[in-house]
Design an enzyme around this catalytic site. Structure first.
Site, PDB file in Angstrom:
ATOM      1  N   ASP A  68       0.705  -1.233  -0.043  1.00 26.11           N
ATOM      2  CA  ASP A  68      -0.033   0.163  -0.080  1.00 26.11           C
ATOM      3  C   ASP A  68       0.984   1.355   0.049  1.00 26.11           C
ATOM      4  O   ASP A  68       2.170   1.299   0.055  1.00 26.11           O
ATOM      5  CB  ASP A  68      -1.196   0.123   1.188  1.00 26.11           C
ATOM      6  CG  ASP A  68      -0.355  -0.008   2.496  1.00 26.11           C
ATOM      7  OD1 ASP A  68       0.962  -0.013   2.607  1.00 26.11           O
ATOM      8  OD2 ASP A  68      -1.192  -0.426   3.494  1.00 26.11           O
ATOM      9  N   ASN A 134      -9.329  -1.296  13.122  1.00 25.65           N
ATOM     10  CA  ASN A 134     -10.683  -1.523  12.575  1.00 25.65           C
ATOM     11  C   ASN A 134     -10.774  -2.967  11.784  1.00 25.65           C
ATOM     12  O   ASN A 134     -11.512  -3.314  10.919  1.00 25.65           O
ATOM     13  CB  ASN A 134     -11.306  -0.251  11.620  1.00 25.65           C
ATOM     14  CG  ASN A 134     -10.488  -0.083  10.476  1.00 25.65           C
ATOM     15  OD1 ASN A 134      -9.539  -0.717  10.216  1.00 25.65           O
ATOM     16  ND2 ASN A 134     -10.934   1.037   9.568  1.00 25.65           N
ATOM     17  N   HIS A 136      -8.523  -3.745   9.327  1.00 31.63           N
ATOM     18  CA  HIS A 136      -8.051  -3.537   7.758  1.00 31.63           C
ATOM     19  C   HIS A 136      -6.884  -4.116   7.584  1.00 31.63           C
ATOM     20  O   HIS A 136      -5.875  -4.373   8.491  1.00 31.63           O
ATOM     21  CB  HIS A 136      -8.083  -2.129   7.258  1.00 31.63           C
ATOM     22  CG  HIS A 136      -7.015  -1.212   7.641  1.00 31.63           C
ATOM     23  ND1 HIS A 136      -7.291  -0.064   8.249  1.00 31.63           N
ATOM     24  CD2 HIS A 136      -5.815  -1.294   7.734  1.00 31.63           C
ATOM     25  CE1 HIS A 136      -6.000   0.611   8.717  1.00 31.63           C
ATOM     26  NE2 HIS A 136      -5.142  -0.083   8.425  1.00 31.63           N
TER      27      HIS A 136
HETATM   28  C1  GLP Z   1      -1.855   1.263   8.040  1.00 32.64           C
HETATM   29  C2  GLP Z   1      -1.372   0.650   7.047  1.00 32.64           C
HETATM   30  C3  GLP Z   1      -1.334  -0.987   7.272  1.00 32.64           C
HETATM   31  C4  GLP Z   1      -0.771  -1.346   8.540  1.00 32.64           C
HETATM   32  C5  GLP Z   1      -1.741  -0.644   9.589  1.00 32.64           C
HETATM   33  C6  GLP Z   1      -1.200  -0.914  10.887  1.00 32.64           C
HETATM   34  O1  GLP Z   1      -3.099   1.739   7.849  1.00 32.64           O
HETATM   35  N1  GLP Z   1      -2.071   0.844   5.817  1.00 32.64           N
HETATM   36  O2  GLP Z   1      -0.587  -1.628   6.161  1.00 32.64           O
HETATM   37  O3  GLP Z   1      -0.612  -2.713   8.608  1.00 32.64           O
HETATM   38  O4  GLP Z   1      -1.606   0.715   9.229  1.00 32.64           O
HETATM   39  O5  GLP Z   1      -0.148   0.039  11.529  1.00 32.64           O
HETATM   40  P1  GLP Z   1       0.483  -0.120  12.847  1.00 32.64           P
HETATM   41  O6  GLP Z   1       1.627  -1.418  12.733  1.00 32.64           O
HETATM   42  O7  GLP Z   1       1.243   1.235  12.732  1.00 32.64           O
HETATM   43  O8  GLP Z   1      -0.437  -0.379  13.659  1.00 32.64           O
END
Ligand code: GLP
Length: 262
Positions: A68, A134, A136
């Site tokens: 992403d 959430n 995702h």
């Molecule tokens: C973002 C990214 C994801 C990631 C998520 C969790 O939204 N698009 O790919 O897994 O955040 O991030 P973190 O690891 O900082 O909690």
């Protein structure tokens, strides 16, 4: 059981994650590996760099793809491009990550370009994932279809709130993402989650209903997925809910802190 859950102490998270990713990529000569960003995989990238420096592992044959990218300025310090420059490109021998161009004039064409590049590489052998609060994966927010493909997607309010810690008033409203269809087609999946803040969504993903309202729940339908959790992120899986979800969770980690965290 197709889905394996591993639980470790916080200090062992990076190494446990590196073990899982290296195992997943082993046996493929030049594996196509989808890479996540965020806070969660930082310890993994550190562990990988250390192991490569010490000659215990190699990633030079890996063909890395971003999963992403924020729809903000190219090369902004909070972009995934900058993240990979800091945490991936510093691993000895690591090939450059194939990335999205966030300011492409035609987002549909950019998504098609990326999708075609991944298809030409043969699709994902391995995908490394974090999880949003959430549920995702990448930027596949709740409501994303099980067969969704690479696209520019709107970010959910909670995703923007998390991103605003870095981006501030420049927080993007959208982001490029591989679709759930392409992610779940990976031959092997490694999902990472650590910390109390992820306990509730981990429990929901692994033991709640499977469906688009919690995209991470689709992982339970994948034939070869490993979930690496620290004890805090695993806290919601102890109540029997994991059994309800049909997931085998190792039972030899300490009890929850009793503080009633969600
Ligand atoms: C973002 C990214 C994801 C990631 C998520 C969790 O939204 N698009 O790919 O897994 O955040 O991030 P973190 O690891 O900082 O909690």
């Amino acid at each position: 059981m197709a889905l394996e859950v591993r639980v470790c102490e916080p200090g062992g998270f990076g190494d446990a994650a590196a073990d899982a990713l290296l195992e997943a990529a082993s046996g493929v000569r030049a594996p196509v590996v989808g890479l996540a960003t965020g806070n969660t995989p930082l310890a993994l990238y550190d562990a990988l760099a250390r192991r490569v420096q010490q000659g215990e592992a190699a990633v030079s044959a890996w063909r890395p793809f971003a999963i992403d990218e924020y729809g903000g300025a190219r090369g902004h310090p909070c972009s995934n491009r900058s993240y990979f420059a800091r945490h991936w490109d510093s691993i000895p021998g690591a090939r450059p990550v194939l990335q999205f161009e966030p300011q492409a004039a035609d987002p549909a064409a950019e998504a098609a370009r990326f999708r075609a590049a991944l298809a030409a590489a043969g699709g994902l052998d391995v995908v490394l994932l974090g999880i949003g609060r959430n549920g995702h994966f990448a930027f596949n927010e709740p409501g994303s279809a099980r067969d969704s493909v690479t696209r520019l997607a709107d970010l959910a309010p909670e995703t923007r709130a998390a991103a605003s810690a870095c981006w501030g008033e420049l927080t993007p409203r959208s982001g490029y993402t591989l679709g759930l269809g392409e992610i779940l087609a990976a031959r092997r999946v490694v999902l990472l989650a650590d910390g109390h803040a992820k306990a509730a969504i981990v429990a929901r993903a692994l033991a709640g209903p499977i469906g688009p309202e919690c995209p991470a729940s689709f992982l339970r339908e994948h034939p070869a997925a490993v979930v690496v959790l620290d004890v805090a992120a695993a806290a919601g899986l102890r109540s029997g809910s994991a059994q309800a979800g049909g997931i085998a969770v190792p039972g030899d980690f300490p009890p929850a802190d009793g503080g009633g965290h969600p």
